[in-house]
Design an enzyme around this catalytic site. Structure first.
Site, short mmCIF file in Angstrom:
data_model
loop_
_atom_site.label_atom_id
_atom_site.label_comp_id
_atom_site.label_asym_id
_atom_site.label_seq_id
_atom_site.Cartn_x
_atom_site.Cartn_y
_atom_site.Cartn_z
N HIS A 80 -13.61 -2.49 10.32
CA HIS A 80 -13.01 -2.21 9.02
C HIS A 80 -13.16 -3.37 8.04
CE1 HIS A 80 -11.43 1.33 10.97
NE2 HIS A 80 -10.90 0.55 11.90
N ARG A 111 -7.28 -9.00 -7.44
CA ARG A 111 -7.99 -10.28 -7.35
C ARG A 111 -9.48 -10.01 -7.48
NH1 ARG A 111 -10.23 -9.54 -2.32
NH2 ARG A 111 -8.98 -8.44 -0.77
N LYS A 162 0.82 -1.21 0.00
CA LYS A 162 0.00 0.00 0.00
C LYS A 162 0.86 1.26 0.00
CE LYS A 162 -4.04 -2.15 2.18
NZ LYS A 162 -3.53 -3.52 2.22
N GLU A 178 -1.93 6.62 8.08
CA GLU A 178 -2.46 7.68 7.23
C GLU A 178 -3.56 8.41 7.98
OE1 GLU A 178 -3.91 5.60 3.82
OE2 GLU A 178 -5.85 5.14 4.73
#
Length: 663
Positions: free
Chosen positions: A228, A286, A118, A193
């Site tokens: 999440h 994917r 990421k 982040e």
């Protein structure tokens, strides 16, 4: 161009069955691989061939690329489909598949590498002109950046993800997230982040041919999440302006073109509805769990497109437009009211009305499930039981029909999030979009509370149980249950319902069954005779007739009526002393593994202090002191496998501990 004749699916459960469905339609043979724990699940027997992976944990089985490739060779498979999760985004495995002379039904390994981190993928997207959030570290983050989100670099699904609201907590949360990511993905790298408090999770489905050609199949909204992890997904994403939707599609196309993407993939964005701005989150190289909503709205088979691209075929020259609306919910074996504690054990019943499995054209309900009635749900894998998908001409119709099917489903043996899903689909803030955000469940805790159950369910269960026992009696089976020559007090039946125990008082005899508590309730009829303990109980409540379907088992009664159902555990008349534990005991809330012990016998602990940490279904769970006191017993050790209800520790309350010290 390559022709695929036999596909091995390097995965389990519903995604394996989903790939098998398309393969059979295309005339391709199928091969399953399975752990010992999964040997009895439907996907194993539905495959044309199956290979055992000895062991139970993911590390022993579905994460063993060498064993999977050997199984492909042994079974004569010429291609491997990775599904999602496990090795689906593992570039090293993709290369091993190609080196073994097999077809990899997925992206080029270099694309997986470039988008798999990421941190690095965000840099790549920024260079391609895609909006990004930016990265922080423990050292660079400031109070002005709060709240923050710690995320695993190598995975998804909420594992290794933590929201941090205080800089003092950041280092500890990074450590926890790293440990969880290492356990789930074999890579403990995490990053930090800014956290958009009320953002929406919007993603775009793409399919690339590997030569720069990219087919964009619209967007999905996946904002309703717990821990999440996505719970409710839908397509198209509601409430977007045409300008925003077009910009999202263009950004996703740029992302795929930047790496000459091949196969099906999803570009995920965080959308701020207040500013109508969006930011790149990650690209999943994917198939996604929520891919069915795109298939239903666009009329495409994404697995078929994956196979076509893997065989070297061109993408179809189409410009599909969305039709109607599709909503998917994930039915989990978990208890939302107990911090989403995973549930394990035997599914006594799992029956949902649906129009088709894994494929559907037109209005109706699609069911993608890896489990069935009688299946065992273990501790080693994700808690998702099934995906239920509704398509309708409008969003409102899709939500209404999906809520109704879930409400009427027969689900027994394990606690699930079914009530939470129904409450979500009917919630005004979901329907009018005002609450559509990743903070939905935090903003609306009322959805976590189980719906009020039909108060007649225990009485109906007691009637069915009494009649079942009467019919099965070796002697005097023609005598009505509860019959007495002299009128006496009511009969009593006790049931366990969740964590509670209820007592049902009823009368029997020649006049039939009646409630000792409800004069407005009349039992119209009780029919038995089914070989599996089935019965139907018809009652009249103040002139309104209700019908209940009942199944009597050895230790439970399963009751379903027009307003939901209940699993009633039969409470024996006499308690087994060996099942009793000390009042101050801390019990394992679910089967799992003890991964850390943070206290010792004799320690004085505060309320809420961590005693030990367990891992179950790939999630970590903290066992904390319920009050201030002293640890007097600690039987658990790191690495130990425990069953639900195992005594892990005993914490004597402070007042009791203090009186001992004073002596």
């Amino acid at each position: 161009m390559t022709t695929i004749n036999r596909i091995l699916v390097a995965n389990r459960g519903e995604i394996a069955r989903r790939v098998f469905r398309t393969a059979r339609r295309l005339g391709i043979d199928t091969v399953a691989v399975h752990s010992d724990a999964d040997a009895g699940l439907p996907f194993v027997r539905e495959a044309d061939a199956a290979c055992r992976l000895p062991g139970n944990t993911p590390a022993e089985t579905y994460l063993r690329g060498d064993l999977i490739i050997a199984a492909a060779k042994r079974s004569g498979a010429d291609a491997i489909h990775p599904g999602y999760g496990f090795l689906s985004e593992n570039a090293a495995f993709a290369r091993q598949v190609a080196d073994a002379g097999l077809v990899w039904i997925g992206p080029d390994p270099d694309s997986i590498d470039r988008m798999g981190s990421k941190i690095e993928s965000e840099k790549l997207m920024e260079a391609a002109g895609v909006p990004v959030l930016g990265n922080l570290t423990v050292d660079t983050a400031t109070d002005d950046d709060l709240p923050l989100l710690v995320k695993a670099s190598a995975g998804g699904g909420g594992r290794g993800m933590r929201v941090v609201r205080s800089l003092g907590e950041l280092a500890g949360e990074v450590e926890k997230a790293s440990a969880e990511a290492e356990s789930a993905f074999g890579d403990g790298t995490v990053f930090v982040e800014p956290y958009v408090e009320r953002g929406r999770h919007v993603e775009v489905q793409v399919v690339g041919d590997g030569n720069g050609g990219v087919l964009v199949l619209g967007e999905r909204d996946c904002s309703l999440q717990r821990r999440h992890q996505k719970v409710v997904e839908e397509a198209p994403a509601p409430g977007l302006t045409e300008e925003v939707a077009t910009a999202l599609h263009d950004a996703a196309r740029k992302a795929a073109e930047a790496i000459s993407y091949r196969g099906a993939g999803t570009v995920e964005f965080l959308y701020d509805a207040d500013t109508q701005r969006f930011y790149f989150l990650e690209m999943n190289t994917r198939l996604q769990v929520e891919h069915p909503v795109t298939e239903q709205v666009y009329g495409v088979d994404l697995v078929e497109l994956q196979v076509a691209v893997a065989e070297g075929r061109d993408l179809p020259a189409i410009d599909p437009q969305p039709e109607g609306h599709a909503i998917e919910v994930r039915l989990y074996a978990e208890d939302p009211s107990a911090d989403y504690a995973p549930q394990t054990g035997r599914l006594l019943e799992l029956e949902l009305e649906h129009d088709d499995t894994f494929a559907l054209d037109g209005f109706g309900i699609r069911l993608d499930t890896g489990f069935e009635s009688g299946s065992e749900v273990g501790t080693f894998y994700d808690a998702m039981l099934s995906k239920v998908i509704a398509w309708g001409p409008t969003r409102e119709q899709a939500a209404r029909s999906l809520a109704r099917v879930l409400e009427k489903a027969r689900i027994h043996g394990l606690t699930t999030n079914r009530d939470q899903l129904v409450a979500s689909l009917r919630h005004p803030a979901f329907l009018d979009l005002s609450g559509l955000a990743t903070s939905f469940y935090g903003d609306h805790p009322e959805t976590l509370t189980p719906a009020a159950a039909d108060d007649l369910l225990p009485f109906v269960g007691a009637v069915a149980l009494a009649e079942h026992r009467r019919v099965a009696a070796k002697v005097q089976s023609r005598i009505p249950a509860g019959f007495r020559n002299v009128v006496a007090g009511p009969r009593s039946t006790r049931f366990g319902v969740g964590a509670d125990e209820v007592e049902v008082l009823w009368h029997g005899g020649t006049a039939g069954y009646s409630s000792a508590d409800r004069e407005d309730v009349t039992v119209v009829s009780v029919s038995t005779g089914s070989t599996n303990g089935g019965a139907e109980v018809v009652v009249d409540i103040d002139g309104v007739t209700r019908r209940y379907d009942v199944r009597v088992l050895e230790d439970a009664v399963l009751v379903d009526g027009p307003r939901g159902g209940a699993t009633l555990r039969i409470v024996p008349r006499f308690v087994d002393p060996s099942t009793q534990v000390a009042a101050a005991s801390l019990l394992a809330p679910m089967p799992g593994s003890v991964i850390a012990v943070r206290a010792a016998v004799g320690d004085v602990v505060q309320e809420g202090q961590t005693i030990l940490v367990m891992e179950a279904m790939k999630m970590q769970h903290t066992i904390a002191a319920p009050y201030a006191g002293t640890v007097t017993e600690l039987s658990a050790t790191a690495g130990q496998q425990v069953e639900a209800g195992t005594v892990l520790a005993v914490v004597e309350p402070a007042e009791d501990a203090g009186s001992e010290e004073d002596n």
